[in-house]
Motif scaffolding. Sequence first.
Motif, PDB file in Angstrom:
ATOM      1  N   SER A  89     -21.331  -0.270   2.994  1.00 36.10           N
ATOM      2  CA  SER A  89     -20.343   0.747   2.628  1.00 36.10           C
ATOM      3  C   SER A  89     -19.027   0.499   3.364  1.00 36.10           C
ATOM      4  O   SER A  89     -19.026   0.199   4.564  1.00 36.10           O
ATOM      5  CB  SER A  89     -20.876   2.138   2.969  1.00 36.10           C
ATOM      6  OG  SER A  89     -19.927   3.118   2.610  1.00 36.10           O
ATOM      7  N   GLN A  90     -17.923   0.609   2.636  1.00 33.13           N
ATOM      8  CA  GLN A  90     -16.626   0.335   3.245  1.00 33.13           C
ATOM      9  C   GLN A  90     -15.524   1.115   2.545  1.00 33.13           C
ATOM     10  O   GLN A  90     -15.713   1.657   1.453  1.00 33.13           O
ATOM     11  CB  GLN A  90     -16.316  -1.159   3.198  1.00 33.13           C
ATOM     12  CG  GLN A  90     -16.350  -1.755   1.799  1.00 33.13           C
ATOM     13  CD  GLN A  90     -16.262  -3.266   1.836  1.00 33.13           C
ATOM     14  OE1 GLN A  90     -15.226  -3.814   2.201  1.00 33.13           O
ATOM     15  NE2 GLN A  90     -17.349  -3.938   1.450  1.00 33.13           N
ATOM     16  N   THR A  91     -14.354   1.173   3.192  1.00 32.23           N
ATOM     17  CA  THR A  91     -13.172   1.835   2.633  1.00 32.23           C
ATOM     18  C   THR A  91     -12.265   0.786   2.000  1.00 32.23           C
ATOM     19  O   THR A  91     -11.953  -0.233   2.612  1.00 32.23           O
ATOM     20  CB  THR A  91     -12.399   2.587   3.722  1.00 32.23           C
ATOM     21  OG1 THR A  91     -13.236   3.610   4.275  1.00 32.23           O
ATOM     22  CG2 THR A  91     -11.138   3.223   3.155  1.00 32.23           C
ATOM     23  N   ILE A  92     -11.877   1.044   0.760  1.00 32.70           N
ATOM     24  CA  ILE A  92     -11.044   0.102   0.008  1.00 32.70           C
ATOM     25  C   ILE A  92      -9.718   0.786  -0.329  1.00 32.70           C
ATOM     26  O   ILE A  92      -9.703   1.914  -0.835  1.00 32.70           O
ATOM     27  CB  ILE A  92     -11.757  -0.345  -1.282  1.00 32.70           C
ATOM     28  CG1 ILE A  92     -13.098  -1.018  -0.947  1.00 32.70           C
ATOM     29  CG2 ILE A  92     -10.870  -1.281  -2.094  1.00 32.70           C
ATOM     30  CD1 ILE A  92     -13.944  -1.323  -2.153  1.00 32.70           C
ATOM     31  N   LYS A  93      -8.602   0.096  -0.052  1.00 32.90           N
ATOM     32  CA  LYS A  93      -7.272   0.636  -0.334  1.00 32.90           C
ATOM     33  C   LYS A  93      -6.727   0.060  -1.640  1.00 32.90           C
ATOM     34  O   LYS A  93      -6.832  -1.128  -1.899  1.00 32.90           O
ATOM     35  CB  LYS A  93      -6.301   0.303   0.802  1.00 32.90           C
ATOM     36  CG  LYS A  93      -6.621   0.998   2.118  1.00 32.90           C
ATOM     37  CD  LYS A  93      -5.564   0.660   3.161  1.00 32.90           C
ATOM     38  CE  LYS A  93      -5.873   1.386   4.474  1.00 32.90           C
ATOM     39  NZ  LYS A  93      -4.832   1.103   5.509  1.00 32.90           N
ATOM     40  N   LEU A  94      -6.153   0.943  -2.457  1.00 34.26           N
ATOM     41  CA  LEU A  94      -5.513   0.522  -3.696  1.00 34.26           C
ATOM     42  C   LEU A  94      -3.998   0.477  -3.529  1.00 34.26           C
ATOM     43  O   LEU A  94      -3.422   1.275  -2.784  1.00 34.26           O
ATOM     44  CB  LEU A  94      -5.858   1.486  -4.837  1.00 34.26           C
ATOM     45  CG  LEU A  94      -7.295   1.477  -5.350  1.00 34.26           C
ATOM     46  CD1 LEU A  94      -7.406   2.392  -6.565  1.00 34.26           C
ATOM     47  CD2 LEU A  94      -7.753   0.075  -5.708  1.00 34.26           C
ATOM     48  N   LYS A  95      -3.371  -0.469  -4.226  1.00 31.96           N
ATOM     49  CA  LYS A  95      -1.916  -0.563  -4.236  1.00 31.96           C
ATOM     50  C   LYS A  95      -1.363   0.163  -5.458  1.00 31.96           C
ATOM     51  O   LYS A  95      -1.898   0.043  -6.555  1.00 31.96           O
ATOM     52  CB  LYS A  95      -1.475  -2.029  -4.274  1.00 31.96           C
ATOM     53  CG  LYS A  95      -1.797  -2.822  -3.024  1.00 31.96           C
ATOM     54  CD  LYS A  95      -1.283  -4.243  -3.156  1.00 31.96           C
ATOM     55  CE  LYS A  95      -1.554  -5.056  -1.900  1.00 31.96           C
ATOM     56  NZ  LYS A  95      -1.061  -6.448  -2.027  1.00 31.96           N
ATOM     57  N   SER A  96      -0.267   0.907  -5.253  1.00 35.56           N
ATOM     58  CA  SER A  96       0.372   1.597  -6.365  1.00 35.56           C
ATOM     59  C   SER A  96       0.902   0.597  -7.374  1.00 35.56           C
ATOM     60  O   SER A  96       1.441  -0.454  -7.007  1.00 35.56           O
ATOM     61  CB  SER A  96       1.527   2.462  -5.857  1.00 35.56           C
ATOM     62  OG  SER A  96       1.059   3.455  -4.970  1.00 35.56           O
ATOM     63  N   SER A  97       0.766   0.910  -8.651  1.00 33.07           N
ATOM     64  CA  SER A  97       1.246   0.015  -9.696  1.00 33.07           C
ATOM     65  C   SER A  97       2.764   0.037  -9.756  1.00 33.07           C
ATOM     66  O   SER A  97       3.382   1.103  -9.751  1.00 33.07           O
ATOM     67  CB  SER A  97       0.678   0.435 -11.054  1.00 33.07           C
ATOM     68  OG  SER A  97       1.275  -0.302 -12.089  1.00 33.07           O
ATOM     69  N   VAL A 104       9.699   2.414  -8.151  1.00 34.39           N
ATOM     70  CA  VAL A 104      11.067   2.154  -7.738  1.00 34.39           C
ATOM     71  C   VAL A 104      11.751   1.209  -8.741  1.00 34.39           C
ATOM     72  O   VAL A 104      11.096   0.435  -9.435  1.00 34.39           O
ATOM     73  CB  VAL A 104      11.070   1.553  -6.318  1.00 34.39           C
ATOM     74  CG1 VAL A 104      10.509   0.143  -6.327  1.00 34.39           C
ATOM     75  CG2 VAL A 104      12.460   1.588  -5.709  1.00 34.39           C
ATOM     76  N   TYR A 105      13.079   1.287  -8.834  1.00 34.63           N
ATOM     77  CA  TYR A 105      13.850   0.409  -9.713  1.00 34.63           C
ATOM     78  C   TYR A 105      15.203   0.168  -9.060  1.00 34.63           C
ATOM     79  O   TYR A 105      15.663   0.956  -8.219  1.00 34.63           O
ATOM     80  CB  TYR A 105      14.028   1.028 -11.107  1.00 34.63           C
ATOM     81  CG  TYR A 105      14.650   2.410 -11.066  1.00 34.63           C
ATOM     82  CD1 TYR A 105      16.019   2.582 -11.235  1.00 34.63           C
ATOM     83  CD2 TYR A 105      13.864   3.532 -10.826  1.00 34.63           C
ATOM     84  CE1 TYR A 105      16.589   3.831 -11.165  1.00 34.63           C
ATOM     85  CE2 TYR A 105      14.426   4.793 -10.756  1.00 34.63           C
ATOM     86  CZ  TYR A 105      15.791   4.939 -10.932  1.00 34.63           C
ATOM     87  OH  TYR A 105      16.365   6.187 -10.861  1.00 34.63           O
ATOM     88  N   GLU A 431       7.024   1.578  -3.953  1.00 29.76           N
ATOM     89  CA  GLU A 431       8.181   2.219  -3.325  1.00 29.76           C
ATOM     90  C   GLU A 431       9.284   1.245  -2.938  1.00 29.76           C
ATOM     91  O   GLU A 431      10.407   1.670  -2.645  1.00 29.76           O
ATOM     92  CB  GLU A 431       7.750   2.986  -2.061  1.00 29.76           C
ATOM     93  CG  GLU A 431       6.913   4.223  -2.303  1.00 29.76           C
ATOM     94  CD  GLU A 431       5.454   3.885  -2.569  1.00 29.76           C
ATOM     95  OE1 GLU A 431       5.021   2.787  -2.143  1.00 29.76           O
ATOM     96  OE2 GLU A 431       4.761   4.706  -3.201  1.00 29.76           O
ATOM     97  N   PHE A 432       9.017  -0.055  -2.903  1.00 27.12           N
ATOM     98  CA  PHE A 432       9.983  -0.999  -2.344  1.00 27.12           C
ATOM     99  C   PHE A 432      10.101  -2.220  -3.247  1.00 27.12           C
ATOM    100  O   PHE A 432       9.103  -2.865  -3.575  1.00 27.12           O
ATOM    101  CB  PHE A 432       9.548  -1.415  -0.940  1.00 27.12           C
ATOM    102  CG  PHE A 432      10.515  -2.309  -0.228  1.00 27.12           C
ATOM    103  CD1 PHE A 432      11.879  -2.136  -0.354  1.00 27.12           C
ATOM    104  CD2 PHE A 432      10.050  -3.347   0.565  1.00 27.12           C
ATOM    105  CE1 PHE A 432      12.773  -2.961   0.300  1.00 27.12           C
ATOM    106  CE2 PHE A 432      10.930  -4.189   1.241  1.00 27.12           C
ATOM    107  CZ  PHE A 432      12.299  -3.990   1.104  1.00 27.12           C
ATOM    108  N   VAL A 461      12.038   7.127  -1.606  1.00 27.03           N
ATOM    109  CA  VAL A 461      11.774   8.005  -0.468  1.00 27.03           C
ATOM    110  C   VAL A 461      11.016   9.264  -0.875  1.00 27.03           C
ATOM    111  O   VAL A 461      10.506   9.994  -0.028  1.00 27.03           O
ATOM    112  CB  VAL A 461      13.084   8.402   0.234  1.00 27.03           C
ATOM    113  CG1 VAL A 461      13.722   7.177   0.884  1.00 27.03           C
ATOM    114  CG2 VAL A 461      14.066   9.053  -0.740  1.00 27.03           C
ATOM    115  N   SER A 462      10.939   9.537  -2.173  1.00 25.97           N
ATOM    116  CA  SER A 462      10.185  10.678  -2.682  1.00 25.97           C
ATOM    117  C   SER A 462       9.799  10.384  -4.118  1.00 25.97           C
ATOM    118  O   SER A 462      10.160   9.326  -4.661  1.00 25.97           O
ATOM    119  CB  SER A 462      11.013  11.970  -2.605  1.00 25.97           C
ATOM    120  OG  SER A 462      12.133  11.900  -3.476  1.00 25.97           O
TER     121      SER A 462
END
Length: 713
Positions: A89-97, A104-105, A431-432, A461-462
Amino acid sequence: MKTYITIIALFISLIGFSQATISGKITDNKNKPLSGVNVFVDGTYDGATTNESGDFSFETTTTGNQILVISYLTFDTQNFPIVIETYQSQTIKLKSSVNSLDAVYISAGTFEAGDKARVSVLKPLDIVTTAGSNADIVAALQTLPGTQTVGESGRLFVRGGEADETQTFVDGVRVAQPYGATSQNLPTRGRFSPFLFSGISFSTGGYSAEYGDALSSVLLLNTTEVPDEEKTDVSFMTVGLGLSNTQKWNKSSLSVNTAYIDLAPYQAAIPQDVHFNRAFQSLSGETVYRYKFNAGMLKMYAAFDASRFDLDQESINAPYKTRIDLHNNNFYFNTSYKGRFGNNWQLIAGMSYGYGNNKIGIDTDKLNNTENASHLKVKLKKSFSDRVKLSFGADYFITKFDEDFNKTFESGYNSNIAAVYTEADIFFSKEFAAKVGVRVSNNDLLKETAISPRASLAYKVSKNGQFALAYGMFEQAPKQDYLKYSDDFENEKASHYILNYQYSHEKRTFRAEVYYKDYSDLVKFDTETAQFDSQYNNKGFGFAKGLDVFWRDGKTIKNMEYWVSYSYIDSKRDYKNYVSEVTPSFIAKQNISLVTKYWINDWKSQIGFSHSFNSGRPYQNPNEAQFMNSKTKTYNNLSFNWAYLLSQQKILYFSISNMLGTKNVYGYEYANTQNANGIYDRRAITPSADRFFFVGFFWTISDNKKDNQLNNL
């Protein structure tokens, strides 16, 4: 029988023994638990959905090396390799699409208009529904921050730059002659009707490495890809007639737009301050043909414009008026292709040809000039992933200009500019993001190679707000007025530095932008005007710095949209024949515009107001010791329009520019010699009329009986 039961029981127990439990926790990159995430073993039905704590657990009968698929809306799908027997069992992080709508643009220096824009500060119909714009793209853009209202010109002046510092492109291909012909101190219009365009990108600075030979800005016009329906539009106006038609087929479509303009009846009814022997008259047309391939789109765009006028122009330095008789013929054609091939490759290619000819009579003298200009373009774009995209391409510009005066004095030039560029779009996260590129160009006329790096960053930033930075070096050959007399020049240069904040949510948009532009190698000369015997050099310099603010609101008041623009600019130059570094005559330090549009359902009407206010502009007063020390009075213009639906497809339209009749002054022309009192007399440069009235009837014929030209008024 007991033996069979024992075997079945043993088999069932062996199946249960081979099952493994897969469990864990799913979070975002800030360790926040994500609920509703789909987690499953690839190629099986074994899986589960995370709970409110981000936890999941399920059993699988698979063994060995497997792929754990983790999928969630607005996040990148992750394929996670595991070994069933040793999995813990482990914690997996997802990246925002980075492809989600709220990602961001890049926004620094660019205003987008159109349905495909991520955040649209203007809509296509705004170009024609803005009171006072009279369906002129340039006039509507002058209500945005960063632009200057230079009423005696009618062209785009952006952030301390002259009109020739802005380049215009149609479907990515340059337009060499974007404005109609005119004479001194009479405003012109953009050549293109908004009828055929679905989107606009107006960069006030810091634009992509894809575009070059422009010091201040680029205006990108995109023609409609697929028209909604077949239809015919008919226009009857106080200034002329218009007719357009669109036809659609299975994979192709054709749109045609023609107009005849004659101001003679209008100017007979409403006297002007200019004496016309023959009022402005023009015949123009545009057409777009589109063909859709399986993996691409081919467009062919063509426009022509034949115009003329004959007037007596006043000058304080002449005892009589000078007769100006001008005939202009212009043709523009471009073709472009955009399509995909191979493994995430995109090809964009195009070419354009522009022809402009002016035959000008100046009393008994004759001045003729002709420009032939072409642009060849190819661009390749490769998507390595959703986060990294690389583009590279090449341009080739060909310009041939010839001018003769009374067929005795000839001038002109031939210029070829070759350029290559590359640019990378990198999304580090939702975000970046960054855009980094470089453009290298060579001008064979000036014998100069320019290297121009460009870079933009954006950070969210939001949910609805973000900051953006942009930097770029931009170079441009001196303008036609100089090159026709000499080729002993260097490129003029400008460096842009931009910081931008943008917020957009529920039909509300706010932008604030500060910028600094550093000009160098500007052209200077030693005569009153640029002429064949002037001594030229590239020792000019200058700067422009300022603040632009924009607010648009389409939600607060029902059936009403409005926007407010404010610009503050501090700009000085030492160029042309200036004796010191001063603010140029086209700069007003304070610029404010308010535009409103309101639909009144009971009246079946859309009404609009726009008000522009600019502080005074500097001008040279020879009666004062200090150079360029005087300023005009403030500029005020309140305009109104009203579109009334006679029926669903018939519209009566009325507009009035400068409805209060404000006596605006653009500057002054001074006498070359002093009068008896030792004073240089002057003449005010003013609009040809205090107000401009327009009445039109617009009729749409189509199968969709609800369609009309309200979007084009």
